[in-house]
Design a protein around this motif. Structure first.
Motif, PDB file in Angstrom:
ATOM      1  N   GLY A  49       1.571  -1.316   7.451  1.00  0.00           N
ATOM      2  CA  GLY A  49       2.571  -1.658   6.444  1.00  0.00           C
ATOM      3  C   GLY A  49       3.773  -0.740   6.501  1.00  0.00           C
ATOM      4  N   LEU A  50       3.539   0.565   6.700  1.00  0.00           N
ATOM      5  CA  LEU A  50       4.642   1.509   6.798  1.00  0.00           C
ATOM      6  C   LEU A  50       5.499   1.235   8.029  1.00  0.00           C
ATOM      7  CD1 LEU A  50       2.825   4.843   5.838  1.00  0.00           C
ATOM      8  CD2 LEU A  50       4.361   3.480   4.408  1.00  0.00           C
ATOM      9  N   ILE A  51       4.856   0.895   9.130  1.00  0.00           N
ATOM     10  CA  ILE A  51       5.595   0.571  10.353  1.00  0.00           C
ATOM     11  C   ILE A  51       6.456  -0.673  10.135  1.00  0.00           C
ATOM     12  CG2 ILE A  51       5.336  -0.225  12.746  1.00  0.00           C
ATOM     13  CD1 ILE A  51       2.782   1.543  12.857  1.00  0.00           C
ATOM     14  N   ALA A  52       5.889  -1.696   9.488  1.00  0.00           N
ATOM     15  CA  ALA A  52       6.646  -2.920   9.221  1.00  0.00           C
ATOM     16  C   ALA A  52       7.845  -2.637   8.329  1.00  0.00           C
ATOM     17  CB  ALA A  52       5.733  -3.958   8.576  1.00  0.00           C
ATOM     18  N   ILE A  53       7.652  -1.805   7.301  1.00  0.00           N
ATOM     19  CA  ILE A  53       8.759  -1.450   6.407  1.00  0.00           C
ATOM     20  C   ILE A  53       9.850  -0.710   7.178  1.00  0.00           C
ATOM     21  CG2 ILE A  53       9.407   0.012   4.443  1.00  0.00           C
ATOM     22  CD1 ILE A  53       6.651  -0.624   3.251  1.00  0.00           C
ATOM     23  N   GLY A  54       9.446   0.217   8.028  1.00  0.00           N
ATOM     24  CA  GLY A  54      10.425   0.955   8.815  1.00  0.00           C
ATOM     25  C   GLY A  54      11.240   0.047   9.725  1.00  0.00           C
ATOM     26  N   VAL A 107       2.600   7.630  17.066  1.00  0.00           N
ATOM     27  CA  VAL A 107       3.817   8.352  17.436  1.00  0.00           C
ATOM     28  C   VAL A 107       4.806   7.416  18.127  1.00  0.00           C
ATOM     29  CG1 VAL A 107       4.741  10.265  18.801  1.00  0.00           C
ATOM     30  CG2 VAL A 107       2.580  10.534  17.582  1.00  0.00           C
ATOM     31  N   THR A 108       4.310   6.489  18.919  1.00  0.00           N
ATOM     32  CA  THR A 108       5.195   5.506  19.554  1.00  0.00           C
ATOM     33  C   THR A 108       5.951   4.713  18.498  1.00  0.00           C
ATOM     34  OG1 THR A 108       3.807   5.245  21.518  1.00  0.00           O
ATOM     35  CG2 THR A 108       5.301   3.449  21.006  1.00  0.00           C
ATOM     36  N   ALA A 109       5.237   4.214  17.491  1.00  0.00           N
ATOM     37  CA  ALA A 109       5.881   3.426  16.437  1.00  0.00           C
ATOM     38  C   ALA A 109       6.902   4.251  15.674  1.00  0.00           C
ATOM     39  CB  ALA A 109       4.827   2.877  15.485  1.00  0.00           C
ATOM     40  N   CYS A 110       6.534   5.489  15.328  1.00  0.00           N
ATOM     41  CA  CYS A 110       7.455   6.353  14.593  1.00  0.00           C
ATOM     42  C   CYS A 110       8.700   6.659  15.410  1.00  0.00           C
ATOM     43  CB  CYS A 110       6.738   7.645  14.198  1.00  0.00           C
ATOM     44  SG  CYS A 110       7.790   8.832  13.323  1.00  0.00           S
ATOM     45  N   ALA A 111       8.512   7.062  16.662  1.00  0.00           N
ATOM     46  CA  ALA A 111       9.651   7.406  17.516  1.00  0.00           C
ATOM     47  C   ALA A 111      10.538   6.198  17.772  1.00  0.00           C
ATOM     48  CB  ALA A 111       9.153   7.981  18.841  1.00  0.00           C
ATOM     49  N   ALA A 112       9.945   5.022  17.964  1.00  0.00           N
ATOM     50  CA  ALA A 112      10.737   3.812  18.205  1.00  0.00           C
ATOM     51  C   ALA A 112      11.586   3.472  16.987  1.00  0.00           C
ATOM     52  CB  ALA A 112       9.814   2.650  18.553  1.00  0.00           C
ATOM     53  N   ILE A 113      11.018   3.635  15.786  1.00  0.00           N
ATOM     54  CA  ILE A 113      11.774   3.358  14.564  1.00  0.00           C
ATOM     55  C   ILE A 113      12.904   4.367  14.391  1.00  0.00           C
ATOM     56  CG2 ILE A 113      11.617   3.367  12.043  1.00  0.00           C
ATOM     57  CD1 ILE A 113       8.778   2.177  12.399  1.00  0.00           C
ATOM     58  N   VAL A 114      12.636   5.647  14.654  1.00  0.00           N
ATOM     59  CA  VAL A 114      13.671   6.671  14.549  1.00  0.00           C
ATOM     60  C   VAL A 114      14.805   6.399  15.541  1.00  0.00           C
ATOM     61  CG1 VAL A 114      14.176   9.109  14.975  1.00  0.00           C
ATOM     62  CG2 VAL A 114      12.160   8.466  13.641  1.00  0.00           C
ATOM     63  N   LEU A 115      14.464   6.096  16.781  1.00  0.00           N
ATOM     64  CA  LEU A 115      15.489   5.814  17.785  1.00  0.00           C
ATOM     65  C   LEU A 115      16.249   4.531  17.450  1.00  0.00           C
ATOM     66  CD1 LEU A 115      13.439   6.772  20.962  1.00  0.00           C
ATOM     67  CD2 LEU A 115      15.425   7.994  20.061  1.00  0.00           C
ATOM     68  N   GLY A 116      15.546   3.532  16.920  1.00  0.00           N
ATOM     69  CA  GLY A 116      16.213   2.313  16.497  1.00  0.00           C
ATOM     70  C   GLY A 116      17.191   2.593  15.367  1.00  0.00           C
ATOM     71  N   ALA A 117      16.794   3.446  14.420  1.00  0.00           N
ATOM     72  CA  ALA A 117      17.682   3.799  13.309  1.00  0.00           C
ATOM     73  C   ALA A 117      18.929   4.515  13.811  1.00  0.00           C
ATOM     74  CB  ALA A 117      16.935   4.679  12.311  1.00  0.00           C
ATOM     75  N   ILE A 118      18.744   5.423  14.769  1.00  0.00           N
ATOM     76  CA  ILE A 118      19.896   6.124  15.342  1.00  0.00           C
ATOM     77  C   ILE A 118      20.825   5.128  16.028  1.00  0.00           C
ATOM     78  CG2 ILE A 118      20.580   7.752  17.151  1.00  0.00           C
ATOM     79  CD1 ILE A 118      18.081   9.372  16.451  1.00  0.00           C
ATOM     80  N   LEU A 119      20.258   4.158  16.712  1.00  0.00           N
ATOM     81  CA  LEU A 119      21.065   3.204  17.476  1.00  0.00           C
ATOM     82  C   LEU A 119      21.936   2.327  16.583  1.00  0.00           C
ATOM     83  CD1 LEU A 119      21.628   2.320  20.366  1.00  0.00           C
ATOM     84  CD2 LEU A 119      19.717   0.723  20.194  1.00  0.00           C
TER      85      LEU A 119
END
Length: 249
Positions: A49-54, A107-119
């Motif tokens: 759920g947290l990953i989906a929200i992110g 960690v993959t999901a977290c890092a992908a969301i962070v990088l997506g947010a930066i993009l």
């Protein structure tokens, strides 16, 4: 210059797998500090759920700014990184083990969301997101290690994977120094991780090392998205600036 961080991250991913998974010595060193998995923690239940929200928040930020290309790239980045990690975790083999945990999915999901947010952020705002993104990724990496779900190498593999995908999908060529830093970081993380697990048998110290290495690697692989080459005189002239002042009429 985009190929440099992509290539460095790919090398770091393969190197981490070879050193910590295929190598008997690497496996023994990591397994010596691996804690018994805690299957009662609620993080496993709420993480989807947290990953989906992110993911939704990242895409919403991009859409609200009408950054269509960056939003599409962020969507591909997150979907590709998470999907590739899942496929590789099923496909790759960990000798002398009933299951494989490389690369780490959380960690993959977290890092992908962070990088997506930066993009999806405006370019001048992207460096501001580096520090909180690195801290969040560090927390997730350390938490999964503390719960016994993942090893240090799983974190390095996850960040190298996300860094490669992000660099390939970046919306412009990075500055040379940022490209070099992003390329070297996953390889340096493997070396630092090996020193950490070879230097101690304390699980607590390895967890701290996992968080520190995750923070540094996350910031480094995000740099190619943040640091763009400075405009030169030639590019300013090509854009229509000839150095002649203009005055209102």
């Amino acid at each position: 210059m985009k190929l440099l961080p992509v290539g460095g991250c790919v090398v770091g991913f393969v190197l981490a797998y070879a050193v910590f998974v295929l190598s008997p010595t690497g496996r023994r060193l990591e397994d010596a500090t691996l804690l018994p998995p805690d299957l009662t923690n609620s993080l496993g239940a709420i993480s989807p759920g947290l990953i989906a929200i992110g993911i939704v928040l990242v895409l919403a930020v991009g859409v609200l700014q009408q950054h269509w290309r960056e939003t599409a790239a962020a969507a591909v980045l997150m979907a590709a990184s998470i999907s590739i990690a899942w496929v590789l975790k099923e496909w790759l083999h960990r000798p002398e083990s009933a299951g494989n945990s490389y690369p780490g999915g959380h960690v993959t999901a977290c890092a992908a969301i962070v990088l997506g947010a930066i993009l999806v952020l405006p370019r001048d705002m992207r460096p501001v997101a580096l520090a909180p993104g690195a801290v969040l990724t560090s927390y997730v990496a350390a938490a999964t290690a503390e719960l016994g779900w993942h090893r240090l190498s799983d974190t390095i593999g996850a960040l190298a994977l996300c860094g490669a995908v992000a660099a390939a999908l970046s919306d412009g060529p990075p500055a040379r120094w940022a490209a070099i830093t992003g390329a070297i970081a996953p390889i340096a993380a493997v070396l630092a991780g090996y020193v950490a697990v070879a230097s101690t048998t304390s699980s607590d110290l390895v967890i701290v090392a996992t968080g520190a290495i995750a923070a540094g690697t996350m910031a480094a692989v995000a740099l190619p998205l943040c640091a763009q080459p400075r405009a030169t005189a030639d590019t300013r002239v090509a854009a229509g600036y000839d150095g002649t002042p203009t005055y209102p009429v």
